[in-house]
Design an enzyme around this catalytic site. Sequence first.
Site, PDB file in Angstrom:
ATOM      1  CE1 TYR A  51      -2.932  -2.597   0.876  1.00  0.00           C
ATOM      2  CE2 TYR A  51      -2.924  -2.429   2.473  1.00  0.00           C
ATOM      3  CZ  TYR A  51      -3.587  -3.325   1.219  1.00  0.00           C
ATOM      4  OH  TYR A  51      -4.180  -4.875   1.927  1.00  0.00           O
ATOM      5  CG  HIS A 109      -0.814  -8.711   0.695  1.00  0.00           C
ATOM      6  ND1 HIS A 109      -0.749  -7.612   0.423  1.00  0.00           N
ATOM      7  CD2 HIS A 109      -1.930  -8.475  -0.152  1.00  0.00           C
ATOM      8  CE1 HIS A 109      -1.135  -6.760   0.070  1.00  0.00           C
ATOM      9  NE2 HIS A 109      -2.497  -7.116  -0.026  1.00  0.00           N
TER      10      HIS A 109
HETATM   11  N1  LIG Z   1      -5.576  -8.456   1.790  1.00  0.00           N
HETATM   12  C1  LIG Z   1      -6.413  -8.086   0.573  1.00  0.00           C
HETATM   13  O1  LIG Z   1      -6.005  -8.678  -0.383  1.00  0.00           O
HETATM   14  C2  LIG Z   1      -6.836  -7.149   0.520  1.00  0.00           C
HETATM   15  C3  LIG Z   1      -7.734  -6.192  -0.856  1.00  0.00           C
HETATM   16  C4  LIG Z   1      -8.020  -5.168  -0.469  1.00  0.00           C
HETATM   17  C5  LIG Z   1      -8.047  -4.443   0.325  1.00  0.00           C
HETATM   18  N2  LIG Z   1      -7.934  -4.876   1.670  1.00  0.00           N
HETATM   19  C6  LIG Z   1      -7.900  -4.198   2.365  1.00  0.00           C
HETATM   20  O2  LIG Z   1      -9.740  -3.678   2.538  1.00  0.00           O
HETATM   21  C7  LIG Z   1      -9.358  -2.122   3.248  1.00  0.00           C
HETATM   22  C8  LIG Z   1     -10.357  -2.280   2.657  1.00  0.00           C
HETATM   23  O3  LIG Z   1     -11.003  -2.792   1.601  1.00  0.00           O
HETATM   24  P1  LIG Z   1     -11.868  -1.973   0.124  1.00  0.00           P
HETATM   25  O4  LIG Z   1     -10.453  -0.110   0.808  1.00  0.00           O
HETATM   26  O5  LIG Z   1     -11.316  -2.184  -1.303  1.00  0.00           O
HETATM   27  O6  LIG Z   1     -12.826  -1.419   0.284  1.00  0.00           O
HETATM   28  P2  LIG Z   1     -13.951  -1.112   1.337  1.00  0.00           P
HETATM   29  O7  LIG Z   1     -13.796  -0.715   2.702  1.00  0.00           O
HETATM   30  O8  LIG Z   1     -15.353  -1.911   0.887  1.00  0.00           O
HETATM   31  O9  LIG Z   1     -14.648   0.248   0.311  1.00  0.00           O
HETATM   32  C9  LIG Z   1     -14.390   1.736   0.857  1.00  0.00           C
HETATM   33  C10 LIG Z   1     -14.912   2.370  -0.449  1.00  0.00           C
HETATM   34  O10 LIG Z   1     -16.257   2.534   0.117  1.00  0.00           O
HETATM   35  C11 LIG Z   1     -16.463   4.240   0.628  1.00  0.00           C
HETATM   36  N3  LIG Z   1     -16.968   4.271   2.010  1.00  0.00           N
HETATM   37  C12 LIG Z   1     -16.363   3.799   2.824  1.00  0.00           C
HETATM   38  N4  LIG Z   1     -17.962   4.324   3.923  1.00  0.00           N
HETATM   39  C13 LIG Z   1     -18.722   4.336   3.176  1.00  0.00           C
HETATM   40  C14 LIG Z   1     -19.677   4.926   3.788  1.00  0.00           C
HETATM   41  N5  LIG Z   1     -20.065   5.077   5.560  1.00  0.00           N
HETATM   42  N6  LIG Z   1     -20.952   5.698   2.928  1.00  0.00           N
HETATM   43  C15 LIG Z   1     -19.852   5.427   1.706  1.00  0.00           C
HETATM   44  N7  LIG Z   1     -19.550   5.022   0.976  1.00  0.00           N
HETATM   45  C16 LIG Z   1     -18.486   4.575   1.585  1.00  0.00           C
HETATM   46  C17 LIG Z   1     -14.680   5.017   0.695  1.00  0.00           C
HETATM   47  O11 LIG Z   1     -14.678   6.200  -0.136  1.00  0.00           O
HETATM   48  P3  LIG Z   1     -14.068   6.769   1.158  1.00  0.00           P
HETATM   49  O12 LIG Z   1     -13.177   6.686   1.511  1.00  0.00           O
HETATM   50  O13 LIG Z   1     -14.764   8.491   0.583  1.00  0.00           O
HETATM   51  O14 LIG Z   1     -14.824   6.790   2.307  1.00  0.00           O
HETATM   52  C18 LIG Z   1     -13.980   3.856  -0.477  1.00  0.00           C
HETATM   53  O15 LIG Z   1     -14.330   4.442  -1.754  1.00  0.00           O
HETATM   54  C19 LIG Z   1      -8.846  -1.749   2.060  1.00  0.00           C
HETATM   55  O16 LIG Z   1      -8.069  -0.696   2.798  1.00  0.00           O
HETATM   56  C20 LIG Z   1      -6.997  -2.827   3.053  1.00  0.00           C
HETATM   57  O17 LIG Z   1      -6.892  -2.219   4.555  1.00  0.00           O
HETATM   58  C21 LIG Z   1      -6.502  -5.665   1.421  1.00  0.00           C
END
Ligand SMILES: NC(=O)c1ccc[n+]([C@@H]2O[C@H](COP(=O)([O-])OP(=O)(O)OC[C@H]3O[C@@H](n4cnc5c(N)ncnc54)[C@H](OP(=O)(O)O)[C@@H]3O)[C@@H](O)[C@H]2O)c1
Length: 277
Positions: A51, A109
């Site tokens: 990241y 990861h």
């Molecule tokens: N291990 C892996 O392979 C892997 C893969 C992918 C992700 N991850 C981890 O998982 C975390 C979360 O996944 P993600 O970032 O892919 O997706 P997510 O948390 O499902 O969604 C994030 C998106 O939703 C929006 N959002 C958040 N809260 C909201 C709300 N209350 N209302 C409306 N929109 C909202 C955010 O925008 P705003 O920021 O503008 O609020 C952002 O665009 C990552 O940040 C990372 O740490 C791990």
Amino acid sequence: MLTIPTVTLNDGKAFPELGLGTYGLRGDAGISSIVAAVESGYRLLDTAVNYENEREVGEAVRRSGLDRGELLVTTKIPGRHHGYDDAIQSTSGSLEVMGLDYVDLSLIHWPNPSVDKYVDTWRAMIDLRGSGQVRSIGVSNFTEAMLTRLIDETGVAPAVNQVELHPYFPQGALRAFHAEHGIRTESWSPLARRTELLQEQVLQEIAEIQGITPTQVVLRWHVELGSTPIPKSADPERQRENADVFGFELTADEVEAISGLERGRLWDGHPDTHEEM
Ligand SMILES: NC(=O)c1ccc[n+]([C@@H]2O[C@H](COP(=O)([O-])OP(=O)(O)OC[C@H]3O[C@@H](n4cnc5c(N)ncnc54)[C@H](OP(=O)(O)O)[C@@H]3O)[C@@H](O)[C@H]2O)c1
């Protein structure tokens, strides 16, 4: 300030039932967002070498003003650092970049099965836990077969498996396997990255009945399944909305209706074939 409850991992450590995803939170704005989340009650921060924001997460830990022991930092060993020696070096590098003495949870990861080094990587992590540089060890994107191999070859089950999990992909079989082996499920992209998910009628209806938002319905659904979601938000208000899911419950019928949205992985990331370096 919100209080996020914890569960106990298979190694005896306390682990929050909800954390902050930090993918994309970088630079000064990223640090401010992470500090804001800690101020509203988040204690688990999820980063990764890939990241490119471990520095920001370490800085947020310091700026939060909390004792180090009150926060949990997760980082992840990337595919290009697989293998015993490289995994040890990767962790030292992460600690240096973060400016921390230890990481609370280190994850592999992606398994990258064609490289076939995840068991060696796991052996290094067992030793890193022994030396205290890492408090808990786990994996990410591992299948039942891969988890079985780790356990069979080393005798150590991961504390956590962080996987794609949201109402479109509830991971029923994998969660059952985790429950059998004492592995905590952690949900990545728990909001399905704000795809059309939040507009689904079933979520809108439950939100209206419960007097909450569709996002809170989804995040409470993760909690009811026994998985720790790590929603990412840069915005302090949305961060608070996302963490405020411990003052109500969903009924068994509501949980089942939400799980009925299942349609499969959203990003074609099957760990047997999808690899990340
Ligand atoms: N291990 C892996 O392979 C892997 C893969 C992918 C992700 N991850 C981890 O998982 C975390 C979360 O996944 P993600 O970032 O892919 O997706 P997510 O948390 O499902 O969604 C994030 C998106 O939703 C929006 N959002 C958040 N809260 C909201 C709300 N209350 N209302 C409306 N929109 C909202 C955010 O925008 P705003 O920021 O503008 O609020 C952002 O665009 C990552 O940040 C990372 O740490 C791990």
